[in-house]
Design a protein around this motif. Structure first.
Motif, mmCIF file in Angstrom:
data_model
loop_
_atom_site.group_PDB
_atom_site.id
_atom_site.type_symbol
_atom_site.label_atom_id
_atom_site.label_comp_id
_atom_site.label_asym_id
_atom_site.label_seq_id
_atom_site.Cartn_x
_atom_site.Cartn_y
_atom_site.Cartn_z
ATOM 1 N N SER A 3 0.836 -1.200 0.000
ATOM 2 C CA SER A 3 0.000 0.000 0.000
ATOM 3 C C SER A 3 0.871 1.251 0.000
ATOM 4 O O SER A 3 1.999 1.240 0.476
ATOM 5 C CB SER A 3 -0.930 0.012 1.222
ATOM 6 O OG SER A 3 -0.184 0.053 2.424
ATOM 7 N N GLN A 5 0.553 5.503 0.881
ATOM 8 C CA GLN A 5 -0.315 6.475 1.533
ATOM 9 C C GLN A 5 0.066 7.879 1.107
ATOM 10 O O GLN A 5 1.226 8.175 0.831
ATOM 11 C CB GLN A 5 -0.263 6.329 3.058
ATOM 12 C CG GLN A 5 0.785 7.154 3.792
ATOM 13 C CD GLN A 5 2.182 6.616 3.574
ATOM 14 O OE1 GLN A 5 2.358 5.438 3.336
ATOM 15 N NE2 GLN A 5 3.176 7.481 3.675
ATOM 16 N N SER A 78 -8.944 -4.294 2.207
ATOM 17 C CA SER A 78 -8.517 -2.905 2.374
ATOM 18 C C SER A 78 -8.999 -2.330 3.700
ATOM 19 O O SER A 78 -8.281 -1.568 4.357
ATOM 20 C CB SER A 78 -9.009 -2.052 1.209
ATOM 21 O OG SER A 78 -10.419 -2.086 1.117
ATOM 22 N N GLU A 79 -10.224 -2.691 4.115
ATOM 23 C CA GLU A 79 -10.737 -2.183 5.389
ATOM 24 C C GLU A 79 -9.919 -2.724 6.559
ATOM 25 O O GLU A 79 -9.627 -2.004 7.519
ATOM 26 C CB GLU A 79 -12.209 -2.568 5.552
ATOM 27 C CG GLU A 79 -13.156 -1.879 4.585
ATOM 28 C CD GLU A 79 -13.259 -0.381 4.819
ATOM 29 O OE1 GLU A 79 -12.916 0.077 5.925
ATOM 30 O OE2 GLU A 79 -13.678 0.331 3.889
ATOM 31 N N ASN A 82 -6.646 -0.822 6.592
ATOM 32 C CA ASN A 82 -6.823 0.526 7.142
ATOM 33 C C ASN A 82 -6.948 0.489 8.654
ATOM 34 O O ASN A 82 -6.379 1.337 9.356
ATOM 35 C CB ASN A 82 -8.069 1.183 6.544
ATOM 36 C CG ASN A 82 -7.892 1.566 5.093
ATOM 37 O OD1 ASN A 82 -6.779 1.727 4.619
ATOM 38 N ND2 ASN A 82 -8.997 1.712 4.379
ATOM 39 N N ARG A 83 -7.670 -0.484 9.165
ATOM 40 C CA ARG A 83 -7.852 -0.585 10.616
ATOM 41 C C ARG A 83 -6.524 -0.887 11.300
ATOM 42 O O ARG A 83 -6.215 -0.313 12.348
ATOM 43 C CB ARG A 83 -8.878 -1.667 10.941
ATOM 44 C CG ARG A 83 -9.134 -1.809 12.437
ATOM 45 C CD ARG A 83 -10.193 -2.851 12.737
ATOM 46 N NE ARG A 83 -10.351 -3.044 14.162
ATOM 47 C CZ ARG A 83 -11.181 -3.925 14.701
ATOM 48 N NH1 ARG A 83 -11.949 -4.676 13.925
ATOM 49 N NH2 ARG A 83 -11.268 -4.052 16.011
ATOM 50 N N ASP A 85 -3.506 -0.127 10.208
ATOM 51 C CA ASP A 85 -2.710 1.107 10.153
ATOM 52 C C ASP A 85 -3.132 2.072 11.260
ATOM 53 O O ASP A 85 -2.291 2.659 11.948
ATOM 54 C CB ASP A 85 -2.877 1.788 8.797
ATOM 55 C CG ASP A 85 -2.013 1.158 7.713
ATOM 56 O OD1 ASP A 85 -1.096 0.402 8.070
ATOM 57 O OD2 ASP A 85 -2.256 1.423 6.533
ATOM 58 N N LYS A 86 -4.435 2.245 11.416
ATOM 59 C CA LYS A 86 -4.940 3.195 12.410
ATOM 60 C C LYS A 86 -4.635 2.739 13.827
ATOM 61 O O LYS A 86 -4.293 3.555 14.700
ATOM 62 C CB LYS A 86 -6.445 3.387 12.216
ATOM 63 C CG LYS A 86 -6.813 4.123 10.936
ATOM 64 C CD LYS A 86 -8.315 4.242 10.765
ATOM 65 C CE LYS A 86 -8.662 4.968 9.476
ATOM 66 N NZ LYS A 86 -10.136 5.048 9.268
ATOM 67 N N TYR A 107 1.266 7.488 11.153
ATOM 68 C CA TYR A 107 0.546 6.669 10.177
ATOM 69 C C TYR A 107 1.470 6.248 9.030
ATOM 70 O O TYR A 107 1.465 5.092 8.601
ATOM 71 C CB TYR A 107 -0.647 7.449 9.638
ATOM 72 C CG TYR A 107 -1.538 6.654 8.715
ATOM 73 C CD1 TYR A 107 -2.606 5.915 9.211
ATOM 74 C CD2 TYR A 107 -1.308 6.631 7.335
ATOM 75 C CE1 TYR A 107 -3.424 5.177 8.369
ATOM 76 C CE2 TYR A 107 -2.115 5.900 6.486
ATOM 77 C CZ TYR A 107 -3.177 5.176 7.005
ATOM 78 O OH TYR A 107 -3.969 4.441 6.167
ATOM 79 N N ASN A 111 2.614 2.380 7.987
ATOM 80 C CA ASN A 111 2.521 1.856 6.631
ATOM 81 C C ASN A 111 3.875 1.348 6.146
ATOM 82 O O ASN A 111 3.972 0.306 5.484
ATOM 83 C CB ASN A 111 1.987 2.940 5.698
ATOM 84 C CG ASN A 111 1.701 2.443 4.306
ATOM 85 O OD1 ASN A 111 2.562 2.454 3.436
ATOM 86 N ND2 ASN A 111 0.484 1.988 4.094
#
Length: 202
Positions: A3, A5, A78-79, A82-83, A85-86, A107, A111
């Protein structure tokens, strides 16, 4: 699972389109990757007329698809990414004690780490970066994000007395430049990129 960012001030207007162009025309070609399928979560800004026209203008026209809005279960990979990463970002900020204003730095580092961590891929168990480059990434220089760090002042600029030989700050991760590391120096209220540094325990 690799990924990239990008920090956006807004997802409206031309900024999103220009960022997409950077991904497709600059970042992906570095790894000989051609976008063949453009898939989004259905956000109207991601499937705007301008973006569709741009995608259709490419030499290799990608397939364009999207899911209905508010259906994250249809974008599980992808979700989940994202979770993760957060959650890593929140953990790093919490441990470092740095304010929320540093969230994008944290962040980005999350990544950076995840792209170098082994996972299941079509080529076996390896990091996403190894999958696209064929080389095992070197993580020997990584330190705990937000840990105490010192940007050493070059000898040519240092004073020959008992003054500090470096600027105290916080490790912000690997620089986007070919070499170097980012350190936030409170005394300068600025970020310093340097290859001459030391890290310690907060």
């Amino acid at each position: 699972k690799m990924s990239w960012q990008f920090g956006l001030r807004s997802r409206e207007g031309s900024e999103l389109l220009e960022t997409l162009k950077v991904l497709i025309e600059e970042e992906l070609p570095k790894h000989n990757i051609v976008m063949k399928h453009y898939h989004t979560d259905g956000g109207k800004e991601l499937i705007s007329k301008d973006i569709k026209q741009y995608l259709q203008s490419l030499p290799v026209k990608p397939k364009v698809t999207w899911t209905p809005r508010d259906t994250p279960e249809l974008n599980a990979i992808s979700e989940r990414s994202n979770r993760t990463d957060k959650e890593m970002t929140k953990a790093m900020l919490s441990r470092s004690g740095l304010p929320h204003s540093f969230w994008y730095r944290a962040y980005s580092h999350a990544n950076y780490i995840l792209s170098r961590m082994p996972t299941r891929t079509a080529k076996g168990y390896m990091s996403p970066l190894e999958f696209i480059t064929g080389e095992v990434p070197d993580v020997s220089s990584l330190r705990v994000w937000g840990c105490k760090a010192w940007a050493i002042i070059p000898k040519v600029n240092s004073v020959k007395d008992h003054s500090e030989k470096g600027h105290a700050g916080y490790y912000m991760g690997v620089s986007e430049q070919p070499i170097g590391f980012n350190i936030f120096v409170p005394a300068l209220n600025d970020f310093v990129t340097t290859v001459h540094w030391n890290a310690g325990v907060m």
